[in-house]
Enzyme design. Structure first.
Site, PDB file in Angstrom:
ATOM      1  CG  ASP A 110      -6.149  -2.978   3.523  1.00 42.37           C
ATOM      2  OD1 ASP A 110      -5.047  -2.672   4.021  1.00 42.37           O
ATOM      3  OD2 ASP A 110      -6.823  -2.183   2.834  1.00 42.37           O
ATOM      4  N   GLY A 111      -4.641  -4.312   6.571  1.00 47.06           N
ATOM      5  CA  GLY A 111      -4.480  -3.607   7.840  1.00 47.06           C
ATOM      6  C   GLY A 111      -3.706  -4.421   8.854  1.00 47.06           C
ATOM      7  N   GLY A 112      -2.577  -3.883   9.282  1.00 49.52           N
ATOM      8  CA  GLY A 112      -1.803  -4.543  10.327  1.00 49.52           C
ATOM      9  C   GLY A 112      -1.117  -5.821   9.884  1.00 49.52           C
ATOM     10  CG  HIS A 148      -3.949  -1.650  -1.359  1.00 51.42           C
ATOM     11  ND1 HIS A 148      -5.044  -2.453  -1.541  1.00 51.42           N
ATOM     12  CD2 HIS A 148      -4.284  -0.792  -0.356  1.00 51.42           C
ATOM     13  CE1 HIS A 148      -6.003  -2.115  -0.684  1.00 51.42           C
ATOM     14  NE2 HIS A 148      -5.575  -1.106   0.037  1.00 51.42           N
ATOM     15  CG  MET A 158      -8.521   6.911   2.838  1.00 52.36           C
ATOM     16  SD  MET A 158      -7.648   6.957   4.424  1.00 52.36           S
ATOM     17  CE  MET A 158      -6.662   5.459   4.319  1.00 52.36           C
ATOM     18  CG  MET A 181     -11.424   2.955   2.823  1.00 52.28           C
ATOM     19  SD  MET A 181      -9.856   2.915   3.711  1.00 52.28           S
ATOM     20  CE  MET A 181      -8.730   2.995   2.332  1.00 52.28           C
ATOM     21  CB  SER A 213      -0.890   0.013   1.243  1.00 49.75           C
ATOM     22  OG  SER A 213      -1.447   1.310   1.397  1.00 49.75           O
ATOM     23  CG  HIS A 257      -9.318  -0.087   0.198  1.00 54.43           C
ATOM     24  ND1 HIS A 257      -8.647  -0.295   1.392  1.00 54.43           N
ATOM     25  CD2 HIS A 257     -10.650  -0.131   0.502  1.00 54.43           C
ATOM     26  CE1 HIS A 257      -9.543  -0.444   2.366  1.00 54.43           C
ATOM     27  NE2 HIS A 257     -10.749  -0.348   1.845  1.00 54.43           N
ATOM     28  N   GLY A 263      -8.931   3.704   7.592  1.00 58.61           N
ATOM     29  CA  GLY A 263      -8.654   5.138   7.686  1.00 58.61           C
ATOM     30  C   GLY A 263      -7.198   5.514   7.798  1.00 58.61           C
ATOM     31  CG  PHE A 264      -5.595   6.881  10.230  1.00 55.44           C
ATOM     32  CD1 PHE A 264      -5.065   8.115   9.830  1.00 55.44           C
ATOM     33  CD2 PHE A 264      -6.880   6.863  10.762  1.00 55.44           C
ATOM     34  CE1 PHE A 264      -5.793   9.284   9.972  1.00 55.44           C
ATOM     35  CE2 PHE A 264      -7.623   8.028  10.899  1.00 55.44           C
ATOM     36  CZ  PHE A 264      -7.077   9.251  10.507  1.00 55.44           C
ATOM     37  N   GLY A 265      -2.903   4.009   8.054  1.00 51.34           N
ATOM     38  CA  GLY A 265      -1.912   2.947   8.031  1.00 51.34           C
ATOM     39  C   GLY A 265      -1.280   2.780   9.398  1.00 51.34           C
ATOM     40  N   GLY A 266      -0.536   1.706   9.566  1.00 47.28           N
ATOM     41  CA  GLY A 266       0.250   1.532  10.780  1.00 47.28           C
ATOM     42  C   GLY A 266      -0.523   1.126  12.018  1.00 47.28           C
ATOM     43  CG  ASP A 296      -5.219   2.310   1.299  1.00 46.24           C
ATOM     44  OD1 ASP A 296      -6.132   1.465   1.286  1.00 46.24           O
ATOM     45  OD2 ASP A 296      -4.046   2.057   1.635  1.00 46.24           O
ATOM     46  N   GLY A 315       1.308  -1.949   4.225  1.00 46.30           N
ATOM     47  CA  GLY A 315       1.880  -0.627   3.986  1.00 46.30           C
ATOM     48  C   GLY A 315       3.035  -0.350   4.918  1.00 46.30           C
ATOM     49  CG  MET A 373     -11.615  -3.061   5.914  1.00 48.89           C
ATOM     50  SD  MET A 373     -10.189  -2.605   4.908  1.00 48.89           S
ATOM     51  CE  MET A 373      -9.181  -1.689   6.079  1.00 48.89           C
TER      52      MET A 373
HETATM   53  C1  DX5 Z   1      -6.175   1.362   6.027  1.00 50.68           C
HETATM   54  C2  DX5 Z   1      -5.849   1.055   4.592  1.00 50.68           C
HETATM   55  C3  DX5 Z   1      -4.713   0.134   4.413  1.00 50.68           C
HETATM   56  C4  DX5 Z   1      -3.415   0.592   4.933  1.00 50.68           C
HETATM   57  C5  DX5 Z   1      -2.760  -0.630   5.499  1.00 50.68           C
HETATM   58  O1  DX5 Z   1      -7.426   1.939   6.121  1.00 50.68           O
HETATM   59  O2  DX5 Z   1      -6.942   0.487   3.924  1.00 50.68           O
HETATM   60  O3  DX5 Z   1      -4.564  -0.274   3.057  1.00 50.68           O
HETATM   61  O4  DX5 Z   1      -2.550   1.164   3.990  1.00 50.68           O
HETATM   62  O5  DX5 Z   1      -1.668  -0.204   6.129  1.00 50.68           O
HETATM   63  P1  DX5 Z   1      -0.851  -1.020   7.186  1.00 50.68           P
HETATM   64  O6  DX5 Z   1      -0.277  -2.196   6.482  1.00 50.68           O
HETATM   65  O7  DX5 Z   1       0.160  -0.017   7.577  1.00 50.68           O
HETATM   66  O8  DX5 Z   1      -1.776  -1.399   8.301  1.00 50.68           O
HETATM   67 ZN    ZN Z   2      -6.485  -0.390   1.871  1.00 50.95          ZN
END
Ligand code: DX5
Ligand code: ZN
Length: 204
Positions: A158-160, A41, A45, A76, A16, A74, A125-128, A43, A180, A120
């Site tokens: 997707d996520g974590g 990927h 938003m 959102m 991502s 993706h 909404g956020f990475g990391g 994102d 990501g 999900m």
């Molecule tokens: C979060 C996004 C993800 C995000 C994942 O809402 O949809 O695609 O980039 O990021 P990581 O891998 O950092 O959790």
């Molecule tokens: Zn995503």
């Protein structure tokens, strides 16, 4: 439907770019491709469906200029149907959206047309963020549903996703992995992509 899963075991790794260093986007994309990334990927938003604002068609077009790999978009956003045509024209290969973001899911998607199901594994909404452990059960149920309906759709998480969480997600039935933070903060994105794939293969 793009495959692009060249890496064995039917596993797709989709970095991502949300966590990429955008001042060196081309280099970062090159690094993940060198590591064998299957999809890229993106994102999208809108600050309404989620409390964050990110990318649009210009990012998709920029990435399309950097790679022939499938671009996994993706959405959102509220009313995702408003963006499909322009994003597809910009080079998007496959879309995911959140059913609660549109009033008419069926208009966007007939069930028989489903070729990618996204679970999900954090709140969007956020990475990391940290992988939600309850996701494993959700992945298992989604895999069972796809099997029961004879669907060949990919099952994406997707996520974590990290080298610690990917194996359980894979064992639960996921085959397509967005990551990501883990990839782009690792110092060696190519190695991280390879490592994520390897962690899946050892659980097969
Ligand atoms: C979060 C996004 C993800 C995000 C994942 O809402 O949809 O695609 O980039 O990021 P990581 O891998 O950092 O959790
Ligand atoms: Zn995503």
């Amino acid at each position: 439907m793009p495959d692009g899963g060249g890496g064995g075991g039917g596993v797709r790794i989709a970095p991502s770019v949300l966590s990429a260093d955008l001042s060196r986007l081309a280099e970062q994309v090159e690094q993940v491709l060198a590591g064998g990334a299957d999809w890229v990927h993106v994102d999208v938003m809108d600050g309404r469906f989620v409390p964050n604002l990110t990318f649009g068609a210009n990012m998709i077009a920029t990435l399309r200029g950097l790679t022939d790999k499938p671009i996994d978009v993706h959405l959102m956003v509220v009313e995702p149907e408003r963006y499909l045509e322009s994003f597809a024209a910009a080079g998007a290969s496959v879309f995911t959206f959140h059913p609660e973001a549109t009033v008419h899911v069926q208009r966007l998607l007939a069930v028989a047309d489903l070729d990618l199901l996204l679970i999900m594994t954090v709140n969007p909404g956020f990475g990391g963020q940290t992988y939600l452990p309850a996701s494993n059960d959700k992945i298992r149920r989604a895999r069972d549903l796809l099997t029961a309906h004879g669907s060949r759709a990919f099952l994406e998480v997707d996520g974590g996703i990290t080298s610690h969480t990917i194996a359980t997600a894979h064992a639960a039935g996921a085959d397509t992995f967005v990551a990501g933070h883990a990839i782009f903060t690792s110092g060696d994105p190519a190695r991280e992509v390879r490592d994520l794939r390897r962690r899946c293969l050892v659980t097969v």
